[in-house]
Design a protein around this motif. Structure first.
Motif, PDB file in Angstrom:
ATOM      1  N   ALA A   1      42.156  47.290  34.093  1.00 48.03           N
ATOM      2  CA  ALA A   1      41.513  46.737  35.294  1.00 48.03           C
ATOM      3  C   ALA A   1      42.541  46.739  36.412  1.00 48.03           C
ATOM      4  O   ALA A   1      43.748  46.664  36.158  1.00 48.03           O
ATOM      5  N   MET A   2      42.057  46.793  37.632  1.00 47.55           N
ATOM      6  CA  MET A   2      42.955  46.746  38.794  1.00 47.55           C
ATOM      7  C   MET A   2      42.635  45.496  39.603  1.00 47.55           C
ATOM      8  O   MET A   2      41.507  45.015  39.606  1.00 47.55           O
ATOM      9  N   GLY A   3      43.637  45.004  40.341  1.00 52.49           N
ATOM     10  CA  GLY A   3      43.383  43.899  41.268  1.00 52.49           C
ATOM     11  C   GLY A   3      44.302  42.717  41.044  1.00 52.49           C
ATOM     12  O   GLY A   3      44.449  42.232  39.918  1.00 52.49           O
TER      13      GLY A   3
ATOM     14  N   PRO B   1      45.294  42.871  49.020  1.00 54.72           N
ATOM     15  CA  PRO B   1      43.829  42.778  49.105  1.00 54.72           C
ATOM     16  C   PRO B   1      43.151  43.767  48.148  1.00 54.72           C
ATOM     17  O   PRO B   1      43.636  44.898  47.964  1.00 54.72           O
ATOM     18  N   ASP B   2      42.032  43.339  47.582  1.00 53.82           N
ATOM     19  CA  ASP B   2      41.329  44.160  46.591  1.00 53.82           C
ATOM     20  C   ASP B   2      40.917  45.520  47.127  1.00 53.82           C
ATOM     21  O   ASP B   2      40.902  46.502  46.383  1.00 53.82           O
ATOM     22  N   HIS B   3      40.556  45.599  48.415  1.00 53.31           N
ATOM     23  CA  HIS B   3      40.064  46.898  48.895  1.00 53.31           C
ATOM     24  C   HIS B   3      41.189  47.945  48.897  1.00 53.31           C
ATOM     25  O   HIS B   3      40.920  49.141  48.851  1.00 53.31           O
TER      26      HIS B   3
ATOM     27  N   HIS C   1      34.852  44.006  32.943  1.00 55.83           N
ATOM     28  CA  HIS C   1      35.567  42.909  33.602  1.00 55.83           C
ATOM     29  C   HIS C   1      36.732  43.392  34.458  1.00 55.83           C
ATOM     30  O   HIS C   1      37.182  44.538  34.352  1.00 55.83           O
ATOM     31  N   GLY C   2      37.240  42.487  35.293  1.00 55.92           N
ATOM     32  CA  GLY C   2      38.381  42.790  36.139  1.00 55.92           C
ATOM     33  C   GLY C   2      39.679  42.297  35.518  1.00 55.92           C
ATOM     34  O   GLY C   2      39.782  42.129  34.283  1.00 55.92           O
ATOM     35  N   SER C   3      40.664  42.017  36.358  1.00 51.64           N
ATOM     36  CA  SER C   3      42.011  41.692  35.876  1.00 51.64           C
ATOM     37  C   SER C   3      42.186  40.208  35.539  1.00 51.64           C
ATOM     38  O   SER C   3      43.243  39.803  35.058  1.00 51.64           O
ATOM     39  N   ALA C   4      41.153  39.394  35.804  1.00 48.10           N
ATOM     40  CA  ALA C   4      41.110  37.976  35.421  1.00 48.10           C
ATOM     41  C   ALA C   4      42.425  37.229  35.648  1.00 48.10           C
ATOM     42  O   ALA C   4      43.042  36.754  34.684  1.00 48.10           O
ATOM     43  N   PRO C   5      42.871  37.072  36.878  1.00 49.01           N
ATOM     44  CA  PRO C   5      44.147  36.385  37.124  1.00 49.01           C
ATOM     45  C   PRO C   5      44.175  34.967  36.543  1.00 49.01           C
ATOM     46  O   PRO C   5      45.243  34.471  36.185  1.00 49.01           O
ATOM     47  N   ASP C   6      42.994  34.339  36.409  1.00 43.33           N
ATOM     48  CA  ASP C   6      42.980  32.949  35.899  1.00 43.33           C
ATOM     49  C   ASP C   6      43.448  32.840  34.456  1.00 43.33           C
ATOM     50  O   ASP C   6      43.905  31.776  34.025  1.00 43.33           O
ATOM     51  N   ILE C   7      43.346  33.929  33.679  1.00 43.32           N
ATOM     52  CA  ILE C   7      43.806  33.838  32.278  1.00 43.32           C
ATOM     53  C   ILE C   7      44.926  34.843  31.970  1.00 43.32           C
ATOM     54  O   ILE C   7      45.370  34.935  30.823  1.00 43.32           O
TER      55      ILE C   7
ATOM     56  N   ALA D   1      42.768  36.735  26.546  1.00 43.78           N
ATOM     57  CA  ALA D   1      41.736  37.675  27.016  1.00 43.78           C
ATOM     58  C   ALA D   1      41.080  38.355  25.821  1.00 43.78           C
ATOM     59  O   ALA D   1      41.764  38.749  24.868  1.00 43.78           O
ATOM     60  N   ASN D   2      39.786  38.493  25.879  1.00 43.99           N
ATOM     61  CA  ASN D   2      39.054  39.161  24.799  1.00 43.99           C
ATOM     62  C   ASN D   2      39.248  40.675  24.924  1.00 43.99           C
ATOM     63  O   ASN D   2      38.884  41.264  25.944  1.00 43.99           O
ATOM     64  N   PRO D   3      39.800  41.317  23.892  1.00 42.90           N
ATOM     65  CA  PRO D   3      40.039  42.776  24.000  1.00 42.90           C
ATOM     66  C   PRO D   3      38.833  43.621  23.605  1.00 42.90           C
ATOM     67  O   PRO D   3      38.899  44.845  23.643  1.00 42.90           O
TER      68      PRO D   3
END
Ligand SMILES: NC(=O)c1ccc[n+]([C@@H]2O[C@H](COP(=O)([O-])OP(=O)(O)OC[C@H]3O[C@@H](n4cnc5c(N)ncnc54)[C@H](O)[C@@H]3O)[C@@H](O)[C@H]2O)c1
Length: 354
Positions: free
Chosen positions: A74-76, A82-84, A279-285, A291-293
């Motif tokens: 995932a990227m971001g 910024p995501d864009h 899913h994305g890069s999930a910075p919160d976890i 993270a579920n692989p």
């Protein structure tokens, strides 16, 4: 022995953690099959930007072009960039490599609760195919009198006969490999040009696929029907915008983001296709090891299907099913495993293929 050149592109955040486990599963599948993997390491993303001042190198498409497939995490990382900017290379990959079919299965595994309390694994097993190259997301529009009270903005959707026909053909062909039912989703009752073209092309193709039961629904009705009758759906084909909405709902119904794989496919194989969790890069976890692989692992299975290694793909899906049934999974789906332990559980159940 057959050999596939695979770009391993972990990206940012949990993309790194889940790709590591997906790669272990790929290695294990290859070690007991008649193919081998040549890996090209792709270090692009926010980390690369810190040292090079750009997210990807200038000629990044040339690095990927000779590969048979791309495995993306995932990227971001919007706290820094910024995501864009971070996600722009992904859009370029999809367009340059004509990855016009975005395929996202929604399949509920036994032992995973669905948000639809009355529905179980027998009722939730469908695939959404999103047109990925044109439609509502072409970058065509403008703004006039910007910031003035009489400001005008316009944005045009483009639906080409070639684009609509090829995605519907892809959908019909996939339906033939499943339960032979196709639902096309548009909004032709309100938008009488682009979506009426979709309606006409569906009718023109039907005689070539008489073994597939094909119908159409408007997007609003389809969203409602997916919630109350998911079992009535098999293959859904939708325009870029409606496919975007439907795949999020599909991911949720199918047990959540931790389980939802995805492809950006160039069906003609003229270019590499790209496989990634929804899913994305999930910075919160990120960095917590929880993270579920499985979404990434199931993306590997889809990649092997595309590479015509269906037996290895099916073995991976069975190993995932068994690991979930044994409760060897991460907290998002009710387990207590770390990302690595959940990956190990799948690798162990994959065994040596004998
Ligand atoms: N294709 C891509 O690379 C892609 C796709 C979507 C989002 N993004 C980017 O990812 C970043 C974060 O976006 P977001 O927070 O909106 O979406 P997200 O998918 O990263 O996370 C949404 C929620 O789901 C949880 N989640 C996601 N994947 C999980 C997993 N494997 N296991 C357990 N929990 C999981 C997260 O913890 C979070 O609470 C942004 O920078 C966004 O632009 C990238």
């Amino acid at each position: 022995m057959k050999s596939f050149k695979i770009a391993i592109f972990p990206g940012d955040g949990i993309g790194v953690d889940v790709t590591q486990q997906a790669e272990r599963v790929l290695d294990q599948a290859a070690s007991s099959s008649a193919f081998q993997i040549e890996k090209i390491r792709i270090p692009w993303g926010t980390e690369y930007w810190r040292s090079h001042g750009q997210v990807v190198p200038d000629k990044f498409l040339d690095v990927l072009r000779p590969c048979d497939a791309i495995l993306l995490g995932a990227m971001g990382w919007s706290a820094e960039l910024p995501d864009h900017i971070t996600l722009a290379p992904l859009v370029k990959i999809r367009q340059a490599f004509d990855q016009y079919a975005c395929v996202r299965p929604a399949k509920l595994y036994a032992g995973v609760p669905s948000v639809l309390a009355s529905k179980g694994p027998d009722q939730i097993d469908f695939v959404v195919i999103r047109e990925n190259s044109e439609g509502e997301y072409v970058d065509h529009g403008g703004r006039f009198h910007v910031g003035q009270p009489d400001e005008v903005a316009w944005q045009t959707a483009i639906h080409s006969r070639r684009g609509v026909e090829r995605i519907l053909r892809f959908g019909f062909q996939m339906a033939r490999t499943r339960r032979k039912r196709l639902t096309m989703v548009t909004k032709s009752n309100a938008q009488r040009f682009g979506y009426v073209l979709w309606d006409e092309i569906l009718e023109q193709l039907k005689p070539q696929f008489r073994d597939v039961e094909a119908d159409k629904q408007h997007a609003d009705a389809c969203l409602m029907n997916l919630v109350r009758w998911p079992e009535r759906f098999d293959v859904i084909v939708a325009s870029n915008l409606f496919g975007d909405l439907l795949t999020d709902l599909g991911g949720l119904i199918g047990g959540g983001l931790g389980l939802a794989p995805s492809t950006n496919t160039n069906p003609e194989r003229s270019y590499p296709s790209m496989f990634e969790p929804v899913h994305g890069s999930a910075p919160d976890i990120a960095g917590k090891g929880i993270a579920n692989p499985i979404a990434a692992i199931l993306s590997v299975a889809m990649m092997l299907d595309h590479l015509q290694e269906a037996t290895a793909a099916q073995r991976i899906r069975q190993a995932v099913q068994q690991a979930i049934a044994d409760r060897k999974c991460t907290p998002d789906i009710g387990g207590t495993c770390t990302t690595e332990q959940a990956g190990t559980a799948v690798v162990e159940r994959l065994g040596n293929g004998s």
